[in-house]
Design a protein around this motif. Structure first.
Motif, short mmCIF file in Angstrom:
data_model
loop_
_atom_site.label_atom_id
_atom_site.label_comp_id
_atom_site.label_asym_id
_atom_site.label_seq_id
_atom_site.Cartn_x
_atom_site.Cartn_y
_atom_site.Cartn_z
N LEU A 101 14.32 23.09 6.44
CA LEU A 101 14.62 23.16 7.86
C LEU A 101 15.52 22.00 8.29
N ARG A 102 15.15 20.79 7.86
CA ARG A 102 15.92 19.59 8.22
C ARG A 102 16.02 18.68 6.99
N PRO A 103 16.83 19.04 5.99
CA PRO A 103 16.96 18.17 4.81
C PRO A 103 17.53 16.80 5.14
N ASP A 104 18.22 16.70 6.27
CA ASP A 104 18.80 15.42 6.67
C ASP A 104 17.75 14.39 7.05
N LEU A 105 16.50 14.84 7.26
CA LEU A 105 15.44 13.92 7.67
C LEU A 105 14.67 13.33 6.50
N ASP A 106 14.88 13.87 5.30
CA ASP A 106 14.07 13.44 4.16
C ASP A 106 14.18 11.95 3.90
N ALA A 107 15.38 11.44 3.84
CA ALA A 107 15.58 10.01 3.55
C ALA A 107 15.13 9.15 4.72
N LEU A 108 15.37 9.64 5.93
CA LEU A 108 15.05 8.87 7.13
C LEU A 108 13.56 8.60 7.25
N TYR A 109 12.74 9.59 6.83
CA TYR A 109 11.28 9.47 6.98
C TYR A 109 10.58 9.27 5.65
N ASP A 110 11.31 8.71 4.69
CA ASP A 110 10.72 8.36 3.40
C ASP A 110 10.06 6.99 3.56
N ALA A 111 8.72 6.95 3.45
CA ALA A 111 7.98 5.71 3.69
C ALA A 111 8.30 4.63 2.68
N PHE A 112 8.67 5.01 1.47
CA PHE A 112 8.96 4.01 0.45
C PHE A 112 10.36 3.43 0.61
N ARG A 113 11.24 4.17 1.21
CA ARG A 113 12.62 3.71 1.37
C ARG A 113 12.76 2.73 2.53
N HIS A 114 11.96 2.90 3.56
CA HIS A 114 12.13 2.09 4.77
C HIS A 114 10.82 1.39 5.13
N PRO A 115 10.71 0.08 4.94
CA PRO A 115 9.51 -0.66 5.36
C PRO A 115 9.30 -0.53 6.87
N ARG A 116 8.06 -0.69 7.27
CA ARG A 116 7.73 -0.50 8.69
C ARG A 116 8.54 -1.40 9.61
N ALA A 117 8.75 -2.63 9.20
CA ALA A 117 9.45 -3.58 10.08
C ALA A 117 10.89 -3.15 10.34
N ASP A 118 11.46 -2.33 9.44
CA ASP A 118 12.86 -1.93 9.57
C ASP A 118 13.04 -0.63 10.34
N ARG A 119 12.00 0.08 10.61
CA ARG A 119 12.13 1.45 11.13
C ARG A 119 12.67 1.54 12.56
N PRO A 120 12.43 0.56 13.43
CA PRO A 120 13.00 0.69 14.77
C PRO A 120 14.52 0.77 14.80
N ALA A 121 15.18 0.21 13.76
CA ALA A 121 16.63 0.21 13.73
C ALA A 121 17.21 1.52 13.19
N LEU A 122 16.37 2.43 12.71
CA LEU A 122 16.84 3.68 12.14
C LEU A 122 17.18 4.68 13.26
N PRO A 123 18.07 5.63 12.98
CA PRO A 123 18.41 6.67 13.97
C PRO A 123 17.31 7.73 14.05
#
Length: 472
Positions: A101-123
């Protein structure tokens, strides 16, 4: 436990060793359940999780949902969309074989790729976009659930509805994390809930119970929704020991504070003492002193520390120090599970402390019903065979054990759920807190976290070795 374990099922190899039969119903009884029952159980678990998710997010403004209230946590809107993304990956694509449905979201919401502290800066998706996305995914999930084969002879991911149970547990674990974020929010809106039931006076109960020596079956091979780290079942021989009847209370912990426990390095491990100094620990998280009164903040409300409740928001190092100060120790994970599950009269391990019957409000403080632990000594109907109370619900309980695999462990359905966390860096917690849903609450469930963590709903109880029989 970090509830963000995620992996793309299209990239995860399934372990053949994990194809153990799951011939039990989700209540742990043996024998296959009708397919219609499996679907109904899975449907209900998913629906209950979603109601809770929306209740925890719909009560906030868009600004509160997108803000990061603590660097320990994600913005709540990240959790919301991540829940939907994992459901799409596993239930829509993997279980249902439907296109993304939304393959573009896979990397964005990968918990291992983005530490919690960095997530506010993501689109990130905005609140309305996230709600629309999770709703759309759920529509597809509902269709998949009605069409796939949940029998035990095919895909082990689908057997007895395992993958649907796995995602219901994943969502509920995130709900508990979101509840912890609510507690961390500065100036949080007050969350209300009825008070838990009254308890017997702790003094009316024995201070500790004796757990007899001998082997018991730890873990499970039959619980259909048990996760890989709970498997396989294996025999463990546990020496006789004494265990606190109830979790350590605020009143007991205040004695440790009053006796200078935080200022005396005799009670702390070397690593714990360094952390106590570096973090300037002087009391449980959210506590402060006002003259002669100790206060705590609980979901936006400041109140006197209730002496009869189990102590909450302490890290492993604090629990370990208290136990040393009291001349005791933390129980091992095996000791905790034997106390919680072993029934010496029947010579078997139960699914819950009280037996195999599903939890009810009379058994345990679960499901975010009360937003606080019940007083120590509550829930006599939930007592274990050994006599210990509140082993399930109220507070997660730190144990002495590192998070390690059981003998014969096989990762399923992906390594990132458990295997990558094994080792001495994480300590095991057992039992489940008041914010844990019944889909996660069972005697074999294993939680884990770093020994410095305090934002989780964690407390503890202590143990001691039994004297040798000849010395009695």
């Amino acid at each position: 436990m970090n509830p963000e374990q995620s992996a793309n099922p299209e990239q995860s190899a399934r372990s053949e060793a994990a194809r153990s039969a799951r011939p039990a119903q989700p209540n742990g009884t043996r024998g296959e359940s009708p397919v219609a029952d499996r679907r109904a159980i899975a449907r209900a678990a998913l629906a209950r999780a979603r109601r809770r998710t929306l209740a925890l997010t719909d009560c906030l403004t868009d600004e509160e949902l997108t803000a990061q209230h603590s660097t320990l946590m994600s913005p709540l809107v990240w959790d919301l969309a991540h829940i939907g993304n994992q459901e799409e990956l596993w239930l829509v694509r993997r279980a249902g074989g439907e296109p993304a449905l939304r393959p573009d979201l896979d990397a964005l919401y990968d918990a291992f790729r983005h530490p919690r502290a960095d997530r506010p800066a993501l689109p990130l998706l905005g609140p309305e976009q996230a709600r629309e996305y999770v709703g759309r995914v759920r529509e597809h999930t509902s269709h998949v659930l009605e069409s796939v084969d949940l029998g035990t002879g095919g895909d082990p991911l689908l057997a007895e509805g395992f993958v649907f149970g796995m995602l219901a547990q994943h969502e509920q674990q995130h709900d508990e994390t979101m509840l912890a974020t609510h507690q961390l929010r500065p100036g949080a809106t007050v969350l209300h809930a009825p008070a838990p039931p009254a308890a017997a006076e702790v003094g009316a109960l024995p201070g500790e119970v004796l757990v007899a020596a001998g082997p018991f079956e730890m873990g499970t091979d039959t619980d259909p929704w048990a996760l890989d780290n709970e498997r396989p079942a294996h025999m463990v021989d546990v020496p006789e020991f004494w265990l606190d009847t109830v979790p350590v209370t605020n009143a007991a912990y205040l004695e440790f504070i009053a006796d200078g426990g935080y200022a005396d390095d005799r009670w702390w491990s070397p690593q714990g003492w360094r952390h106590r100094q570096d973090a300037d620990l002087t009391a449980p998280l959210f506590w402060r002193r006002d003259g002669d009164t100790w206060l705590r903040r609980r979901f936006g409300r400041t109140e006197p520390v209730p002496p009869a409740e189990p102590v909450l928001h302490v890290c492993w190092y604090e629990a370990d120090a208290y136990a040393r100060w009291a001349g005791r120790r933390l129980p091992t994970e095996a000791e905790w599970e034997k106390a919680a599950r072993h029934d010496p009269a029947e010579g078997r391990s139960r699914r819950y402390p009280w037996g195999d019957a599903e939890p009810t409000p009379e058994h345990a403080n679960l499901g975010q019903r009360h937003l606080r632990p019940a007083s120590a000594g509550a829930y006599p109907a939930g007592a274990a065979a050994c006599g210990a109370r509140q082993l399930l619900g109220d507070v997660w309980e730190w144990t002495a054990s590192d998070f390690l695999p059981y003998p014969g462990f096989a990762a399923f359905p992906y390594r990132e759920y458990s295997e990558v966390f094994f080792g001495p860096g994480h300590k095991v917690l057992r039992g489940g807190a008041f914010g844990v849903d019944e889909v996660v609450a069972r005697g074999t469930f294993r939680n884990w976290d770093l020994p410095i963590r305090r934002q989780i709903f964690a407390g503890f109880r202590t143990a001691r070795d039994a004297a040798p029989r000849e010395a009695r």
